[in-house]
Design an enzyme around this catalytic site. Structure first.
Site, short mmCIF file in Angstrom:
data_model
loop_
_atom_site.label_atom_id
_atom_site.label_comp_id
_atom_site.label_asym_id
_atom_site.label_seq_id
_atom_site.Cartn_x
_atom_site.Cartn_y
_atom_site.Cartn_z
N CYS A 137 39.23 41.16 39.39
CA CYS A 137 40.05 40.72 40.52
C CYS A 137 40.45 41.88 41.44
O CYS A 137 40.95 41.66 42.54
CB CYS A 137 41.29 40.00 40.02
N HIS A 282 45.84 40.00 45.94
CA HIS A 282 45.10 39.12 45.04
C HIS A 282 46.02 37.98 44.62
O HIS A 282 47.18 38.21 44.25
CB HIS A 282 44.62 39.90 43.82
N ASN A 312 43.20 31.11 41.71
CA ASN A 312 42.79 32.51 41.57
C ASN A 312 41.26 32.57 41.69
O ASN A 312 40.56 32.08 40.83
CB ASN A 312 43.27 33.02 40.20
N1 COA Z 1 49.98 22.61 30.75
C1 COA Z 1 51.08 22.40 30.01
N2 COA Z 1 51.52 23.26 29.06
C2 COA Z 1 50.79 24.36 28.88
C3 COA Z 1 49.64 24.65 29.62
C4 COA Z 1 49.23 23.72 30.57
N3 COA Z 1 48.16 23.91 31.35
N4 COA Z 1 49.16 25.85 29.23
C5 COA Z 1 49.98 26.29 28.26
N5 COA Z 1 50.97 25.39 28.05
C6 COA Z 1 52.07 25.46 27.09
C7 COA Z 1 51.82 26.45 25.99
O1 COA Z 1 51.08 25.87 24.95
C8 COA Z 1 53.21 26.82 25.59
O2 COA Z 1 53.71 25.83 24.72
P1 COA Z 1 54.67 26.24 23.48
O3 COA Z 1 55.90 26.82 24.11
O4 COA Z 1 54.91 24.93 22.80
O5 COA Z 1 53.90 27.23 22.68
C9 COA Z 1 54.01 26.75 26.86
O6 COA Z 1 53.24 25.95 27.76
C10 COA Z 1 54.27 28.10 27.49
O7 COA Z 1 53.03 28.83 27.45
P2 COA Z 1 52.92 30.25 28.08
O8 COA Z 1 51.52 30.75 27.91
O9 COA Z 1 54.04 31.13 27.59
O10 COA Z 1 53.20 29.90 29.61
P3 COA Z 1 53.49 30.88 30.76
O11 COA Z 1 54.81 30.60 31.33
O12 COA Z 1 53.16 32.30 30.40
O13 COA Z 1 52.40 30.40 31.83
C11 COA Z 1 50.32 31.18 32.68
C12 COA Z 1 51.04 30.48 31.52
C13 COA Z 1 48.85 31.30 32.32
C14 COA Z 1 50.48 30.32 33.92
C15 COA Z 1 50.97 32.57 32.91
O14 COA Z 1 51.05 33.26 31.69
C16 COA Z 1 50.22 33.41 33.89
O15 COA Z 1 50.08 33.08 35.05
N6 COA Z 1 49.78 34.60 33.43
C17 COA Z 1 49.09 35.53 34.32
C18 COA Z 1 47.67 35.15 34.38
C19 COA Z 1 46.94 35.88 35.44
O16 COA Z 1 47.47 36.23 36.46
N7 COA Z 1 45.66 36.07 35.18
C20 COA Z 1 44.74 36.60 36.10
C21 COA Z 1 44.91 38.05 36.33
S1 COA Z 1 43.85 38.50 37.61
#
Ligand code: COA
Length: 355
Positions: A137, A282, A312
């Site tokens: 990215c 980004h 993204n």
């Molecule tokens: N829909 C509903 N629930 C979901 C889900 C979805 N699509 N994906 C995960 N969950 C659940 C998880 O299972 C978890 O449940 P639990 O609490 O019972 O274990 C809960 O939601 C929280 O999960 P978590 O991974 O902690 O969520 P988060 O707040 O971190 O959000 C992302 C997840 C992926 C949106 C976030 O971590 C993110 O944006 N990270 C950065 C990713 C990024 O920028 N990547 C590219 C870099 S270039």
């Protein structure tokens, strides 16, 4: 000549200059974008995986994304070629005016040839220098710094810079992949960058960083042996050719790194956050972008966000953002624009331009 120096026009390939002691700058003459025609909304995802539109919007700011389909001829190369042609049209130039094409991509259609070669052939650019660059990215931002240096050193004169990625090829649309499938979309963005007789145009400050020890936070394994030895397969299994992401770790990394990167870049040239006209970032997660905007007290119009429509798009996102700004008539010669990226690797980088 404008206050900031007139861009140099298209040149004959045979007359690609050598710097010869003369200082030159670089200028973005044109910008373009291309998107797959299929829109994939949060409601579409609700039908495939256990998620809701509300959850996705609250955690990421994304409403919909585009997904490329081979039956429409949508490939990394074809989208990249469409974006670059649009950038050439914007610049009033022809493919044969280019002497280099640099493509940032993580998802080339084939291991070889380079996507740049395919794009050169599709556009009829003739025999030019073409190569791909992979910094995930951060790729487009790394490419901007590379191309500015190539132009200033006299190695290149008129360069097509493309960011094109079809990352949804590697997304798992079952519940196991619900942490990633919500985030990613396909697309391409491109610039035409040319030499300028004003050395103050182009990159004023740059940063490019890689912490290779963090690669297991975001990777696509090709064979089982690619997994890191201590990889926690819980909830993942062994998903060859699927994007694996430690979402929480990447989120934490991004929130702190992004702000630090802005400060690091400003410090290099003694500028204040408000001196920069546009932050073109980004698009990884709206919450990450909002955190950076709030830390520096930037108004919303200075940090463009379009993740709601495209998700993204990996190396395409920065080009997509800038093209939308340019098409809206919001960029002008002389403005300061900071391009920012971060992603797999882990990589992060900036490129501060005077337009
Ligand atoms: N829909 C509903 N629930 C979901 C889900 C979805 N699509 N994906 C995960 N969950 C659940 C998880 O299972 C978890 O449940 P639990 O609490 O019972 O274990 C809960 O939601 C929280 O999960 P978590 O991974 O902690 O969520 P988060 O707040 O971190 O959000 C992302 C997840 C992926 C949106 C976030 O971590 C993110 O944006 N990270 C950065 C990713 C990024 O920028 N990547 C590219 C870099 S270039």
């Amino acid at each position: 000549m404008s206050e900031h120096g007139a861009p140099l026009g298209p040149i004959e390939k045979s007359s690609v200059h050598t710097a010869g002691g003369m200082r030159v700058g670089a200028t973005i003459l044109g910008a373009g974008m291309a998107l797959p025609r299929t829109v994939f909304t949060n409601a579409d995802l609700e039908k495939l995986i256990d998620t809701t539109d509300d959850w996705i919007q609250q955690r990421t700011g994304i409403r919909e994304r585009r997904v490329a389909r081979r039956e429409y001829g949508e490939t990394t190369a074809s989208l990249g070629a469409r974006a670059l042609q649009a950038a050439l049209d914007d610049a009033g130039m022809r493919p044969t005016d280019l002497d280099q094409i640099v493509v940032a991509t993580t998802t080339p259609d084939m291991p070889t040839p380079a996507t740049a070669c395919q794009i050169a052939a599709m556009l009829g650019a003739g025999t030019i220098a073409g190569f791909d660059l992979n910094a995930a990215c951060s790729g487009f931002v790394f490419a901007l710094n590379t191309v500015d240096a190539l132009i200033r050193s006299g190695v290149a004169r008129n360069v097509g810079v493309v960011g094109s990625d079809l990352i949804t090829r590697y997304v798992d649309y079952t519940n196991r992949g619900r942490g990633t499938s919500i985030l990613f979309g396909d697309g391409a963005g491109a610039f035409v960058i040319a030499g300028s007789d004003d050395p103050d145009r182009g990159v004023l400050a740059r940063a490019m960083h890689t912490d290779g020890s963090r690669w297991p936070d975001l990777f696509i394994p090709r064979v089982e042996e690619d997994y890191p030895p201590d990889f926690d397969h819980e909830g993942h299994g062994v998903d060859i050719n699927c994007l694996h992401m430690n979402g929480r770790a990447v989120f934490k990394f991004a929130v702190s790194t992004f702000s630090d990167l802005i400060q690091e870049t400003l410090d290099k040239v003694g500028l204040r956050p408000e001196d920069v006209d546009h932050y073109v970032c980004h698009q990884s997660n709206k919450r990450i972008l909002d955190a950076a905007r709030e830390r520096f007290g930037l108004p919303e119009e200075k940090l463009h966000i379009n993740i709601d429509r495209y998700g993204n798009t990996v190396a395409a996102s920065v080009g997509l953002c800038f093209t939308e700004l340019k098409n809206a008539g919001r960029v002008r010669p002389g403005q300061l624009v900071m391009f920012l990226g971060f992603g797999a690797g882990l990589t992060w980088g900036s490129s501060l331009w005077r337009l």
